[in-house]
Write a protein that holds these residues in place. Structure first.
Motif, PDB file in Angstrom:
ATOM      1  N   GLY A  82       0.818  -1.221  -0.103  1.00 34.79           N
ATOM      2  CA  GLY A  82       0.071   0.136  -0.063  1.00 34.79           C
ATOM      3  C   GLY A  82       0.737   1.252   0.183  1.00 34.79           C
ATOM      4  N   SER A 101      -0.087   3.950  -2.674  1.00 34.95           N
ATOM      5  CA  SER A 101      -1.269   4.713  -2.476  1.00 34.95           C
ATOM      6  C   SER A 101      -1.156   5.568  -1.284  1.00 34.95           C
ATOM      7  N   GLU A 110      -8.929   3.898  -0.403  1.00 30.84           N
ATOM      8  CA  GLU A 110      -9.229   2.633   0.078  1.00 30.84           C
ATOM      9  C   GLU A 110     -10.369   2.208  -0.952  1.00 30.84           C
ATOM     10  N   ALA A 122      -8.233  -0.144  -3.353  1.00 29.57           N
ATOM     11  CA  ALA A 122      -8.219  -1.510  -2.697  1.00 29.57           C
ATOM     12  C   ALA A 122      -9.609  -2.018  -3.047  1.00 29.57           C
ATOM     13  N   ASP A 123     -10.527  -1.754  -2.613  1.00 28.24           N
ATOM     14  CA  ASP A 123     -11.790  -2.241  -3.117  1.00 28.24           C
ATOM     15  C   ASP A 123     -12.106  -2.546  -4.384  1.00 28.24           C
ATOM     16  N   GLU A 163     -10.228  -5.766  -5.171  1.00 33.50           N
ATOM     17  CA  GLU A 163     -10.936  -6.990  -4.418  1.00 33.50           C
ATOM     18  C   GLU A 163     -12.330  -7.209  -4.620  1.00 33.50           C
ATOM     19  N   PHE A 195      -3.390   1.237   5.154  1.00 27.56           N
ATOM     20  CA  PHE A 195      -2.722   1.067   3.712  1.00 27.56           C
ATOM     21  C   PHE A 195      -1.924  -0.360   4.056  1.00 27.56           C
ATOM     22  N   SER A 215      -3.178  -3.104   4.804  1.00 28.95           N
ATOM     23  CA  SER A 215      -3.853  -4.243   4.210  1.00 28.95           C
ATOM     24  C   SER A 215      -3.933  -4.216   2.636  1.00 28.95           C
ATOM     25  N   PHE A 216      -3.326  -3.238   2.111  1.00 27.45           N
ATOM     26  CA  PHE A 216      -3.389  -2.974   0.574  1.00 27.45           C
ATOM     27  C   PHE A 216      -2.168  -4.251   0.257  1.00 27.45           C
ATOM     28  N   CYS A 217      -2.263  -4.796  -1.194  1.00 29.66           N
ATOM     29  CA  CYS A 217      -1.357  -5.826  -1.559  1.00 29.66           C
ATOM     30  C   CYS A 217      -0.068  -4.821  -1.947  1.00 29.66           C
ATOM     31  N   LYS A 222       0.751  -1.713  -4.771  1.00 31.27           N
ATOM     32  CA  LYS A 222      -0.378  -0.825  -4.969  1.00 31.27           C
ATOM     33  C   LYS A 222      -0.115   0.747  -4.264  1.00 31.27           C
TER      34      LYS A 222
END
Ligand SMILES: Nc1nc2c(c(=O)[nH]1)N(C=O)[C@@H](CNc1ccc(C(=O)N[C@@H](CCC(=O)O)C(=O)O)cc1)CN2
Ligand SMILES: Nc1nc2c(ncn2[C@@H]2O[C@H](COP(=O)(O)OP(=O)(O)OP(=O)(O)O)[C@@H](O)[C@H]2O)c(=O)[nH]1
Ligand SMILES: [Mg+2]
Length: 456
Positions: free
Chosen positions: A111, A114, A129, A132-133, A136, A449, A451-453, A456
């Motif tokens: 993350g 971003s 956010e 990321a959504d 996903e 952030f 929790s982002f891949c 990204k």
């Protein structure tokens, strides 16, 4: 070089999924991008122009690819950005990434690109956010919503509310600060009117955000009941797959089984559980304990009964201990299964306190009624208009803003306390500001952030 508020080192990561693919992209962001590009490509690239050529390693050529360079602040992160689009093999990508690190970059955290875009004001927090959504998203509807949030739909509505709150605060605070002006703002209906307008708009945003969160996260539905009630058969009917083992032996299911389906784009996580009974079998005991864990946390609990075993439609009459153990019985739907043998008419009966659904997991009659019922209890509407993606974090913030405004309205009508009203308005503004990240703690940013891949 990018003029960043936050001077940073240069980060690099694989932007495409790991593994083999037609093309793989390494993304680099930060002040040394240009120098890295110079060493890798042999000369400095022109911004925003695809450049085809060799990527040079320390000794030998690494790949032949396409480089893209964006000079900050006109880039995704707001910093200088270099993209190296090479052949998508893990060895090539590793070599390229290693070369970037040799030339002064470090590996990016999840993350981090971003996060930099957020810190450089390219995106607000809700938009970041939404990226990321979008990645996903598990359905078209969820992807459409995320794109709307990314384009600022949600943020604009939140900012509109913040703007109105600021205006109202100025008015209320002026009245407090200059009592000699004798603006009796409490008697002045305008304060109340403006507050009511903001509350109405907030209610709209909450409803839309609730739908957005539902489309993103979906709902957990647990199928619970006695052994042989037909729980696994219902799981199979809902998923239209032969997922779970079905037999006429009691205690067939022991593990918790989870399947994911969509109802008009809303994700539904259907959970089949072990039949609930006292049992000396050590394995089945664990299964029953796991079933209870699922029941306690579900959004909706389907208590399944074999219609041949009872005529009752009140769960309290069928199984009082079960109802008592549910923290919140309003989450319950009674499902009378096997109507093909009991000859009841399939469908929903909402005349009782606990809704009752009659169906046959075996023939499929009534299963569509159950799907409609699940959408209805979650307040899901199939219209896509004005929808955007949202997360639980946003709903929490909207709830807090709403509670503060409720308090404020009570101050106004009850005590006429201007100072307290002003404080409530400030609290509401603060809560809304957390959505877009205007007010945000570092640990919250780290959590979001993180929790982002990677890349990204
Ligand atoms: N190759 C590639 N494709 C990608 C991305 C990327 O980083 N690289 N994206 C990454 O997520 C998404 C696109 N997002 C982007 C957002 C802003 C800018 C950008 O350069 N913005 C500048 C210029 C804007 C303009 O010209 O209108 C700016 O904001 O100043 C680039 C990509 C999806 N596709
Ligand atoms: N006639 C009829 N039989 C059904 C229906 N649903 C399930 N059955 C039968 O009931 C028996 C038990 O079904 P399962 O789906 O395995 O029941 P379960 O609740 O998962 O049972 P456990 O896993 O042991 O707790 C099987 O013989 C099914 O074929 C139905 O709607 N009608
Ligand atoms: Mg079963």
């Amino acid at each position: 070089m990018a003029e960043s508020l936050y001077p940073q080192d240069t980060i690099a990561a694989l932007a495409t999924p790991p593994g083999r693919g037609g093309v793989g992209i390494i993304r680099v962001s930060g002040p040394t991008c240009r120098a890295i590009a110079g060493s890798l490509l042999g000369h400095y690239p022109e911004p925003r122009r695809a450049l085809y050529g060799p990527f040079r390693g320390e000794k030998a050529m690494i790949d032949e690819g396409i480089a893209l360079y964006f000079a900050g602040p006109h880039s995704f992160t707001g910093e200088d950005v270099l993209e190296l689009q090479g052949h998508g093999g893990p060895v090539i990508m590793d070599l390229l990434l290693e070369r970037c690190v040799q030339l002064g970059a470090r590996l990016a955290r999840p993350g981090e690109f971003s996060e930099r875009a957020f810190l450089n004001d390219k995106l607000d927090l809700a938009q970041a956010e939404a990226i990321a959504d979008l990645i996903e998203a598990s359905s078209r509807g969820a992807a459409e919503n995320a794109l709307r949030s990314l384009q600022g739909e949600f943020s604009r509505r939140v900012e509109g509310l913040v703007q109105r709150l600021i205006e109202l605060r100025m008015y209320v605070e002026a009245a407090i600060d200059f009592p000699e002006e004798e603006i009796d703002f409490l008697a002045d209906g305008r304060v109340g009117d403006r507050l009511a307008t903001i509350q109405t708009e907030l209610a709209d945003v909450r409803a839309a955000a609730g739908q957005g969160a539902l489309m993103r996260e979906g709902m957990n539905v647990v199928i619970a009941g006695r052994p042989n009630a037909g729980k696994s058969s219902l799981l199979n009917a809902l998923t239209e797959q032969d997922t779970a083992i079905v037999t006429d032996i009691e205690g067939t299911t022991r593990d918790v089984l989870r399947e994911h389906i969509h109802l008009d784009g809303m994700p539904l996580h259907v959970i089949d559980t072990a039949g609930l009974r006292d049992t000396p079998d050590a394995v089945e005991k664990i299964g029953v304990a796991r079933a209870w864990t699922e029941i306690e946390t579900a959004d909706r609990v389907l208590l399944l009964v074999d219609a041949a075993t009872t005529d009752a439609v009140d769960p309290m009459a069928i199984w009082p201990e079960f109802v008592e153990r549910l923290a919140d019985p309003s989450r319950l739907t009674l499902v009378r299964n096997k109507v093909d043998t009991s000859h009841e008419i399939p469908g929903l009966d909402s005349s009782t306190t606990t809704p009752v659904l009659r169906l046959s997991a075996k023939t499929g009659e009534g299963v569509d009624n159950l799907k409609e019922h699940l959408k209805a209890v979650m307040g899901f509407s199939a219209t896509t208009e004005g929808r955007f993606s949202a997360r639980r974090r946003h709903l929490d913030a909207l709830d807090r803003a709403d509670a503060a405004l409720d308090n404020g309205a009570a101050q106004l009508s009850g005590y006429g306390a201007g100072e307290l009203l002003a404080e409530d308005l400030r609290d509401a503004q603060q809560a809304l500001g957390e959505i877009t990240g205007e007010f945000s703690a570092d640990d919250l940013l780290g959590e979001i952030f993180g929790s982002f891949c990677i890349g990204k």
